[in-house]
Scaffold this active site. Structure first.
Site, PDB file in Angstrom:
ATOM      1  N   ASN A 124     -29.042  43.178 -55.166  1.00 50.35           N
ATOM      2  CA  ASN A 124     -30.329  43.650 -55.337  1.00 50.35           C
ATOM      3  C   ASN A 124     -30.295  44.459 -56.506  1.00 50.35           C
ATOM      4  O   ASN A 124     -29.204  44.758 -57.259  1.00 50.35           O
ATOM      5  CB  ASN A 124     -30.460  44.592 -54.091  1.00 50.35           C
ATOM      6  CG  ASN A 124     -29.227  45.705 -54.025  1.00 50.35           C
ATOM      7  OD1 ASN A 124     -29.225  46.571 -54.696  1.00 50.35           O
ATOM      8  ND2 ASN A 124     -28.625  45.798 -52.830  1.00 50.35           N
ATOM      9  N   ASP A 165     -27.546  43.852 -46.432  1.00 48.19           N
ATOM     10  CA  ASP A 165     -27.584  43.802 -44.869  1.00 48.19           C
ATOM     11  C   ASP A 165     -26.950  42.528 -44.283  1.00 48.19           C
ATOM     12  O   ASP A 165     -26.527  42.407 -43.436  1.00 48.19           O
ATOM     13  CB  ASP A 165     -29.019  43.966 -44.256  1.00 48.19           C
ATOM     14  CG  ASP A 165     -29.734  45.452 -44.736  1.00 48.19           C
ATOM     15  OD1 ASP A 165     -28.763  46.213 -44.338  1.00 48.19           O
ATOM     16  OD2 ASP A 165     -30.707  45.359 -44.932  1.00 48.19           O
ATOM     17  N   LYS A 195     -17.828  25.930 -57.813  1.00 40.94           N
ATOM     18  CA  LYS A 195     -19.329  26.066 -57.738  1.00 40.94           C
ATOM     19  C   LYS A 195     -20.152  24.575 -57.124  1.00 40.94           C
ATOM     20  O   LYS A 195     -19.646  23.466 -57.758  1.00 40.94           O
ATOM     21  CB  LYS A 195     -19.678  25.861 -59.247  1.00 40.94           C
ATOM     22  CG  LYS A 195     -21.286  26.000 -59.494  1.00 40.94           C
ATOM     23  CD  LYS A 195     -21.545  26.161 -61.244  1.00 40.94           C
ATOM     24  CE  LYS A 195     -22.743  26.202 -61.501  1.00 40.94           C
ATOM     25  NZ  LYS A 195     -23.541  24.925 -61.683  1.00 40.94           N
ATOM     26  N   PHE A 236     -29.651  57.541 -47.393  1.00 39.80           N
ATOM     27  CA  PHE A 236     -31.019  57.217 -48.325  1.00 39.80           C
ATOM     28  C   PHE A 236     -31.789  56.264 -47.495  1.00 39.80           C
ATOM     29  O   PHE A 236     -31.013  55.476 -46.494  1.00 39.80           O
ATOM     30  CB  PHE A 236     -30.558  56.812 -49.791  1.00 39.80           C
ATOM     31  CG  PHE A 236     -30.465  57.859 -50.695  1.00 39.80           C
ATOM     32  CD1 PHE A 236     -29.348  58.684 -50.741  1.00 39.80           C
ATOM     33  CD2 PHE A 236     -31.349  57.892 -51.554  1.00 39.80           C
ATOM     34  CE1 PHE A 236     -29.284  59.419 -51.756  1.00 39.80           C
ATOM     35  CE2 PHE A 236     -31.256  58.959 -52.824  1.00 39.80           C
ATOM     36  CZ  PHE A 236     -30.066  59.662 -52.606  1.00 39.80           C
ATOM     37  N   LYS A 238     -34.416  55.883 -39.379  1.00 38.66           N
ATOM     38  CA  LYS A 238     -32.893  55.724 -39.900  1.00 38.66           C
ATOM     39  C   LYS A 238     -32.057  57.057 -39.635  1.00 38.66           C
ATOM     40  O   LYS A 238     -30.848  56.830 -39.301  1.00 38.66           O
ATOM     41  CB  LYS A 238     -32.736  55.180 -41.517  1.00 38.66           C
ATOM     42  CG  LYS A 238     -33.259  53.920 -41.434  1.00 38.66           C
ATOM     43  CD  LYS A 238     -33.373  53.503 -42.867  1.00 38.66           C
ATOM     44  CE  LYS A 238     -33.860  52.007 -42.892  1.00 38.66           C
ATOM     45  NZ  LYS A 238     -34.275  51.670 -44.454  1.00 38.66           N
ATOM     46  N   LYS A 286     -29.007  56.152 -37.135  1.00 44.14           N
ATOM     47  CA  LYS A 286     -27.615  56.339 -37.735  1.00 44.14           C
ATOM     48  C   LYS A 286     -26.660  57.493 -37.785  1.00 44.14           C
ATOM     49  O   LYS A 286     -25.753  57.745 -38.070  1.00 44.14           O
ATOM     50  CB  LYS A 286     -27.605  56.116 -39.406  1.00 44.14           C
ATOM     51  CG  LYS A 286     -28.133  54.551 -39.717  1.00 44.14           C
ATOM     52  CD  LYS A 286     -28.151  54.489 -41.157  1.00 44.14           C
ATOM     53  CE  LYS A 286     -29.214  53.315 -41.796  1.00 44.14           C
ATOM     54  NZ  LYS A 286     -28.069  52.173 -42.183  1.00 44.14           N
TER      55      LYS A 286
END
Ligand code: PMT
Length: 400
Positions: free
Chosen positions: A211, A280, A290, A326, A340, A344
């Site tokens: 990301n 995730d 490869k 966060f 969350k 958590k």
């Protein structure tokens, strides 16, 4: 965005070493950041760089002669020391270090520093054999004992042609260590464990799922905690950002590595902050080499399995730790973040709207809402550094 240096009066002492030319650049940066400089050069320093150079670059008065005609009735060494918010000697030669360690005040710089009531830092620069000399070592220890901050030199090529420890540290290093003198040490004796950056989940040896996280937000938190006196362990996914020295950095690649590293550091932590954007999912079985395009045929089929939730697994082992997460959300910010927080079992969650161009991933600014069980603090759009300090303020206010 305001700079921490804005309107701060910095007394810059320059002593006579070849690194004096680097102090010109430093003075220029401080000026651009909003600081007001007062510069005192030793007589030897004026042989390496002229006072005029400093005056023009820093747009500041430069003093070098104890006996020059005063511009006002104030005694120069007293008025200069009184108006400074902090003082830095860069470069600091073995000579000035010796004088400061032994209370010798025989020129304008040493007399001014003797009268100083605000924090002082020195950035030594010299030949590595001089730096290793036991007398210099004793003098450095003496300075530390007197509460003077010593910004240690770097190892590298020295002006004399040798390689060793003695180079004036990089500008960013000096400024970071200097900045700590401006902050309250309200996190002293606390240990922070911070995760930051992305994770990379490799498909084969050359391709991965990731990301756009750069690690900037996590680094800003690590720096804020360090500047306020904490010990900081930063578990950092693949990132180009430079981590200042003094922050313990553990570089990791994927989520499992981040989990194992964070778990190994958890016991000694007082505060944990998960700013990392953890993937995730990971590939069930990583291919080697490869993989050829033809192998996939018409449809790519990569079996993905969920990664463990790092923060949730740490909260299960919590003894005394304060744990902050966060929540990067593109919709329904507060509701999703609160979910969350509960799921958590966190103490706080930083709800981070990532739907805008100027917040969240990869940019230098952020806008967040700090949420607790019975707590809500909305912050404005700020630099990530300012956001990090506001988060630290909240932690201090509620728990520390
Ligand atoms: O790095 P930058 O470019 O500066 O960008 C900053 C940021 C946008 C990455 C940062 O501000 C941020 O929002 N980080 C959290 C990103 C995220 O993945 O959030 P999440 O809602 O998916 O996860 C919630 C929390 O659980 C986070 O604290 C995350 O670190 C943690 N988590 C998530 C998944 C997982 N497997 N383990 C975790 O610990």
């Amino acid at each position: 965005m305001t700079s921490v240096w804005q309107d701060k009066v910095i007394l810059l002492g320059v002593s006579g070493g070849i690194a004096a030319y680097k102090a010109v650049e430093l003075a220029s940066t401080l000026r651009k950041s909003g600081a007001k400089l007062r510069i005192i050069m030793t007589e030897n320093a004026t042989r390496f760089v002229t006072p005029l150079t400093f005056r023009e670059v820093a747009n500041a008065p430069v003093y070098y002669d104890m006996w020059q005609e005063p511009q006002s009735y104030d005694m120069a060494h007293i008025s200069l020391s009184e108006e400074a918010d902090l003082a830095l000697v860069a470069p600091a030669t073995a000579n000035i270090i010796g004088k400061l360690a032994h209370g010798i005040a025989d020129d304008l710089l040493t007399t001014t520093l003797m009268a100083l009531a605000t924090p002082l830092a020195v950035a030594p620069a010299m030949n590595s054999k001089m730096w290793e000399n036991s007398v210099v070592k004793d003098n450095i220890a003496q300075l530390r004992q007197h509460g003077i901050k010593v910004i240690e030199p770097e190892t590298g090529h020295l002006a004399c042609g040798q390689i060793g420890k003695g180079r004036l540290p990089k500008e960013e290093t000096i400024l970071f260590e200097l900045e700590s003198l401006l902050w309250p040490q309200d996190l002293a004796k606390k240990r922070f464990l911070i995760t930051a950056g992305p994770t990379r989940e490799y498909v084969d040896d050359f391709r991965y799922i990731s990301n756009p996280s750069t690690g900037k937000m996590g680094l800003a938190l690590a720096k804020a905690a360090k500047l306020r006196g904490a010990n900081v362990d930063l578990v950092l996914g693949p990132s180009q950002i430079e981590v200042p020295r003094g922050i313990n950095v553990y570089r990791v690649t994927d989520a499992m590595e981040m989990l194992n590293t964070a778990a190994s550091l958890f016991e000694q932590a007082d505060v944990v902050i998960g700013a990392a954007a953890v993937s995730d999912f990971r590939i069930e079985k990583r291919f080697s080499g490869k993989v050829k395009r033809e192998i996939w045929g018409e449809k790519v089929n990569w079996p993905l399995i969920p990664n463990p939730d790092i923060l949730a697994s740490l909260t299960k082992k919590r003894v005394h730790q304060i744990i902050v997460g966060f929540a990067a959300e593109s919709e329904d910010l507060i509701r999703n973040a609160n979910h969350k927080l509960d799921q958590k079992e966190l103490d706080l969650i930083i709800a981070n709207d990532i739907s805008r161009q100027d917040t969240g991933f990869a940019v230098d600014t952020n806008q967040v809402v700090i949420l607790g069980k019975n707590f809500k603090r909305e912050l404005n759009l700020l630099s990530k550094e300012e956001t990090a300090h506001k988060i630290m303020d909240t932690l201090v206010e509620i728990w520390l």
